[in-house]
Each structure stands twice: as structure tokens, then as C-alpha cells.
Design a protein around this motif. Structure first.
Motif, PDB file in Angstrom:
ATOM      1  N   LEU A 161       0.937  -1.187   0.190  1.00 32.35           N
ATOM      2  CA  LEU A 161      -0.107   0.108  -0.064  1.00 32.35           C
ATOM      3  C   LEU A 161       0.771   1.147   0.048  1.00 32.35           C
ATOM      4  N   ASN A 162       2.004   1.406   0.731  1.00 33.18           N
ATOM      5  CA  ASN A 162       2.660   2.328   0.875  1.00 33.18           C
ATOM      6  C   ASN A 162       3.584   2.889  -0.139  1.00 33.18           C
ATOM      7  N   LEU A 175       2.181   1.867  -3.487  1.00 32.47           N
ATOM      8  CA  LEU A 175       1.590   1.481  -4.697  1.00 32.47           C
ATOM      9  C   LEU A 175       1.318   2.888  -5.807  1.00 32.47           C
ATOM     10  N   ASN A 176       1.591   4.079  -5.079  1.00 27.96           N
ATOM     11  CA  ASN A 176       1.527   5.126  -5.886  1.00 27.96           C
ATOM     12  C   ASN A 176       2.921   5.189  -6.777  1.00 27.96           C
ATOM     13  N   LYS A 233      -7.885   4.570  -3.405  1.00 33.60           N
ATOM     14  CA  LYS A 233      -6.568   3.775  -3.787  1.00 33.60           C
ATOM     15  C   LYS A 233      -5.437   4.930  -3.725  1.00 33.60           C
ATOM     16  N   GLN A 234      -5.587   5.753  -4.760  1.00 34.29           N
ATOM     17  CA  GLN A 234      -4.528   6.775  -4.750  1.00 34.29           C
ATOM     18  C   GLN A 234      -4.392   7.461  -3.234  1.00 34.29           C
ATOM     19  N   SER A 249      -2.771   5.199  -0.598  1.00 34.00           N
ATOM     20  CA  SER A 249      -1.545   5.056  -0.782  1.00 34.00           C
ATOM     21  C   SER A 249      -0.594   6.095  -0.428  1.00 34.00           C
ATOM     22  N   GLN A 250      -1.104   7.432  -0.498  1.00 39.65           N
ATOM     23  CA  GLN A 250      -0.376   8.565  -0.391  1.00 39.65           C
ATOM     24  C   GLN A 250      -0.543   8.848   1.288  1.00 39.65           C
ATOM     25  N   LYS A 302      -0.667   6.687   3.608  1.00 41.40           N
ATOM     26  CA  LYS A 302      -0.059   5.219   4.123  1.00 41.40           C
ATOM     27  C   LYS A 302      -0.525   4.746   5.340  1.00 41.40           C
ATOM     28  N   CYS A 319       1.004  -3.515   8.275  1.00 43.29           N
ATOM     29  CA  CYS A 319      -0.058  -2.547   8.040  1.00 43.29           C
ATOM     30  C   CYS A 319      -1.453  -2.487   9.086  1.00 43.29           C
ATOM     31  N   THR A 371      -4.160  -4.906   2.599  1.00 47.51           N
ATOM     32  CA  THR A 371      -5.599  -4.504   2.360  1.00 47.51           C
ATOM     33  C   THR A 371      -6.610  -5.743   2.484  1.00 47.51           C
TER      34      THR A 371
END
Ligand SMILES: Cc1cc2nc3c(=O)[nH]c(=O)nc-3n(C[C@H](O)[C@H](O)[C@H](O)COP(=O)(O)OP(=O)(O)OC[C@H]3O[C@@H](n4cnc5c(N)ncnc54)[C@H](O)[C@@H]3O)c2cc1C
Length: 435
Positions: A262-263, A265-266, A278-279, A282-283, A285, A379, A407
């Protein structure tokens, strides 16, 4: 590795989520290729020899409260062993500036702190593998932090350290940043029982390391792997998926399984872009930071556990990990920035508070927060995020499927979660191609 090629399914990332998905997909008759940026499989698990000790630098402990990983252990006949410090002969606990051994007559008070803290969790997470069952109740508490919950209770100093310290380890962050519902999820997953909660955290590990399970899955799955292959972009449309690596190679596939943490993904660019949630996730975190620090000590310290809060010590907890006559190893956890670079003499002073007379020989670990392919440890969602993230982060988008320990439903943040999400994604992909 031959590139500019076509497969049925491309899997991005070769941690447990990716390799489980790849094994199941290849076994269902679909040609499957795993693209992994590191020079090894396993991701945030890493069984490695350091200073003559075979240690787990990342994910380690498993338990039978975790059905998917336990089934894998049984399936491949892998041995497990106990971690001495989890069934400790001695628990050294620091409350304020005092360290003392937890006495037999304090055990009930210690455990009662957890029962008070988690009193609502049966109602909030009645079915921890199915958050929709009590979604309203979970969302109602979603904004609360661990600190909020602790402040609402009249815990004794011992209970504040026990609950506060353990939950700092579980969330790898301070109580002000850790989510109350995420902690309740783990308590529910262990049957609202302190002993199971404690044992699931750190009792059983693979005798031959998590690497033994990685190898078993990879050999059994016989899927193709490209190591040292970092994906930079993914294009997807109604006709399929096209994945481009940082070196410009292109893999086309009918489906992709994305298992990038996740951290980070961007760090991959998607066209069309991923959903805004989702964006944003990821931002933002997840909160899992901190450090797992190994302490090599002279002689045998016995089966010891230490516990503290990060406000009282750089060492929030540790367990005897391996005992030896000449030297032994403790696995510890710290939230102090730069803990892996902290001078030996300073750690010696810290450790000596809990273990008088101990002689520290070396410290070591891996900085997962500084690692560009993980950017964090394990996570748990931030307070206030569960409601928005729970369904959206694992949701597939067109021919892109998502699997990650970060996730998943149930044991999010664990090896178990990675394996369960990988196997579920494989079923969904195979099903989509069969119809
Ligand atoms: C220090 C530490 C201790 C832990 N302790 C435990 C424990 O005791 N028990 C437990 O159950 N869990 C533990 N965990 C958590 C557990 O290790 C993880 O939840 C789990 O391994 C995550 O698996 P995954 O496949 O979802 O992600 P990962 O293992 O992170 O796999 C994702 C893979 O994607 C790759 N990747 C990233 N970007 C790209 C790209 N652009 N292109 C190609 N590949 C890419 C990464 O290199 C990685 O290999 C711990 C984690 C850490 C860090």
C-alpha cells in the motif's frame, strides 16, 4: 528472462500475496509470470543469516488462529518451533522510570487491562473475517485512537504499560496514531482471549524460516519468475493489461494481480489511474513504522520478555529469540527514529535496565521504512480510514486484481492476510477468465 512477451496472468510483486496467487493461477492452467523488483521472493519476510544467526528480518510468527497460513504449513509439512521469550520465565516491565519483574500475583491485573480495553470488541467485530456483518458498529468507532480509548478507562499504571506497550508493537506506532478498531480486530481474531492474542503475536515460527514456505510455494506452483524486475507502469483496458518495467520491457496479459505494498502503490503509474480512494490511501500510508531490532547478547539470558511504552524506553518490547550457551539473540521493537543506527553503548544501557548484567555484542535489522519497495513495516489502517478503505482497496478495477497483506479482510498486516488475499485473487481471476 525473455521479455516483450505475453502470458495469461502477470503478477506484480513476489511477496506471499503474489506467490500464492501465482501458484494457484498456474495450477489452474493459466500461464503466470511474477515480476519482482527485489533479487529474491518473500517481500517483507526475509529469512537470512546475519552474524551467524538465521533470523527473520521481517514477518516471522504464525499461529493456528490464522487459517490460510496454517493450512500452508500443514500442506507442505513444514516444522515450527517456539520462541522462548513468548512463553517467558520472566517478564520485565517498565512503568514510568521503574523496571520490575511481573509477579504471579499481578497477572490477573495485567490481563484484566486487556479485557477492559477490548470490552466492546465482541460486539464491534463479531465476525472478524467479515467486517460487513457489523459494519455500522465498526464505523462508529473508526475515528477513535488507541490513546482515546485508554484515556476513557481508569487503568492502573501496570495496565497502561501492558496494554499501551503491546499495542504499540501491534500497530508499530504511538497510541495517538493507532486505530482502536484495528486493534479490536486482532483481539477478535484471537477469540477475545489474552493467551491466544499473545501466542499469535510471537510464539511459533518456521524452524527453517519463512523462506521454507516461500520455496515450497514457488516449487509447487512452478510459475515463472523475473527477479530484479521493477514495474514502472500499467496500462489496462477491456482487452487486457500491458505492464512496462523500469528497463522498458513490456509484458502483456489477460489479467494482472497487483500486490505492491500500500505505501508504495503510488510509485507505479496506472493508466487509466486507480480509483481516487486507492491513490489517497497510498499517499496517506498505513501507520506501520518502527524497527525490529535484533540484540546479540553474551551467554544465555533465559526465556525473557520485556515490555515498556515508547514514552518510557526506546525498547517497547523484546523476546528471547534464540538461546545459546555462548551467545543468544533477542528480537526487539523500537519506535525511536534511527534505532538501527543507535550506538551499541546506548542500547547496552537500555537493555541493562531490563536485564541487569547483560552484555550486548551487536544489534542488527532491516530498515523497512527506508526500503523503497515497502516504505513501512506491517499495516494497520489509520484512525478514521477503515470505512473508506475496507471494501475499496481490495476491489478489482477492470482486469486489474489486487492482493496484499495490507488491504485484506481478517488478518490485515500479517503473512496470513497476504496468503488469504493472494488465494482469493487467484480464484477471482480464474473465474473471470472462465466466464
Ligand atoms: C519487521 C516486520 C515484522 C513482521 N512480523 C510479522 C509476523 O511476525 N507475523 C506476520 O504474520 N506478519 C508479520 N509482518 C507482516 C508481513 O510480513 C506482511 O504483512 C506480509 O509479508 C506482506 O506480504 P505481501 O505479499 O502483501 O507484501 P510484500 O511482502 O511487501 O510483497 C510485495 C512485493 O512487491 C514487490 N514490489 C514493490 N514494488 C514493486 C514494483 N514496482 N515492481 C515489482 N515488484 C514490486 C516488493 O519488492 C515485494 O516483494 C512483519 C513485517 C515486517 C516488516
Amino acid at each position: 528472462m525473455a521479455f516483450n512477451r505475453s502470458v495469461d496472468v502477470v503478477v506484480i510483486g513476489g511477496g506471499f500475496a503474489g506467490i500464492t496467487a501465482a501458484r494457484d493461477l498456474q495450477k489452474s492452467g493459466l500461464t503466470t509470470l511474477v515480476l519482482e523488483a527485489r533479487d529474491r521472493l518473500g517481500g517483507r519476510t526475509w529469512h537470512k543469516e546475519v552474524n551467524g544467526f538465521a533470523v527473520e528480518l521481517g514477518g516471522t510468527w504464525i499461529h493456528w488462529t490464522q487459517p490460510f497460513v496454517w493450512a500452508e504449513k500443514e500442506r507442505y509439512g513444514l516444522e515450527i518451533q517456539e520462541t522462548p521469550g513468548c512463553a517467558a520465565e520472566r517478564i520485565a516491565i517498565k512503568t514510568g522510570d521503574q523496571v520490575h519483574d511481573l509477579r504471579e500475583d499481578q497477572l490477573a491485573e495485567f490481563v484484566d487491562g486487556f479485557h477492559q480495553f477490548f470490552a466492546a470488541s465482541k460486539a464491534v467485530w463479531e465476525l472478524p473475517y467479515d467486517s460487513r456483518h457489523t459494519r455500522e458498529a465498526i464505523v462508529e468507532c473508526d475515528a477513535q485512537t488507541v490513546a482515546d480509548r485508554m484515556n476513557a478507562l481508569e487503568l492502573t499504571p501496570l495496565q497502561r504499560t501492558a496494554v499501551g506497550g503491546m499495542l504499540e508493537i501491534l500497530s508499530m506506532n504511538q497510541p495517538e496514531n493507532a486505530s482502536y478498531v484495528e486493534m479490536m480486530r486482532c483481539w477478535s481474531l484471537t477469540g477475545w482471549n489474552y493467551e491466544l492474542f499473545n501466542d499469535t503475536a510471537a510464539r511459533y515460527k518456521f524452524t527453517n524460516g519463512t523462506g521454507a514456505l516461500v520455496s515450497a510455494i514457488a516449487e509447487d506452483g512452478a510459475f515463472e519468475v523475473a527477479l530484479n524486475t521493477s514495474v514502472s507502469s500499467v496500462q489496462h483496458s477491456a482487452t487486457g493489461v500491458s505492464v512496462t518495467t523500469v528497463n522498458g520491457e513490456v509484458v502483456t496479459a489477460k489479467r494482472a494481480v497487483v500486490t505492491v505494498p500500500l505505501n508504495v502503490l503510488n510509485s507505479v503509474s496506472f493508466d487509466p489511474p486507480l480509483s481516487t480512494v486507492k491513490q489517497e490511501a497510498s499517499q496517506l500510508k498505513h501507520v506501520g513504522g518502527g524497527y525490529k531490532v535484533f540484540f546479540e547478547v553474551e551467554g544465555d539470558p533465559g526465556a525473557v520478555m520485556t515490555l515498556s511504552r515508547s514514552t518510557d524506553s526506546p525498547l517497547i518490547g523484546s523476546f528471547t529469540y534464540k538461546r545459546g550457551e555462548q551467545h543468544s539473540v533477542l528480537a526487539g521493537f523500537s519506535l525511536e527514529p534511527g534505532a538501527l543506527e543507535k550506538p551499541l553503548s546506548e542500547w547496552q544501557t537500555v537493555l541493562e535496565e531490563f536485564m541487569p548484567g547483560v552484555r550486548l555484542l551487536s544489534t542488527f535489522g532491516h530498515d523497512w521504512g527506508d526500503d523503497a519497495l515497502s516504505n513501512g513495516s506491517w499495516c494497520t489502517y489509520r484512525p478514521g480510514c477503515f470505512g473508506r478503505f475496507a471494501d475499496e482497496l481490495p476491489r478489482h478495477e477492470g482486469h486489474l486484481y489486487f492482493a496484499s497483506g495490507d488491504t485484506t479482510e481478517g488478518w490485515r498486516g500479517f503473512i496470513e492476510g497476504a496468503i488469504s488475499s493472494g488465494s482469493k485473487a487467484a480464484v477471482a481471476v480464474a473465474h473471470s477468465l472462465a466466464s
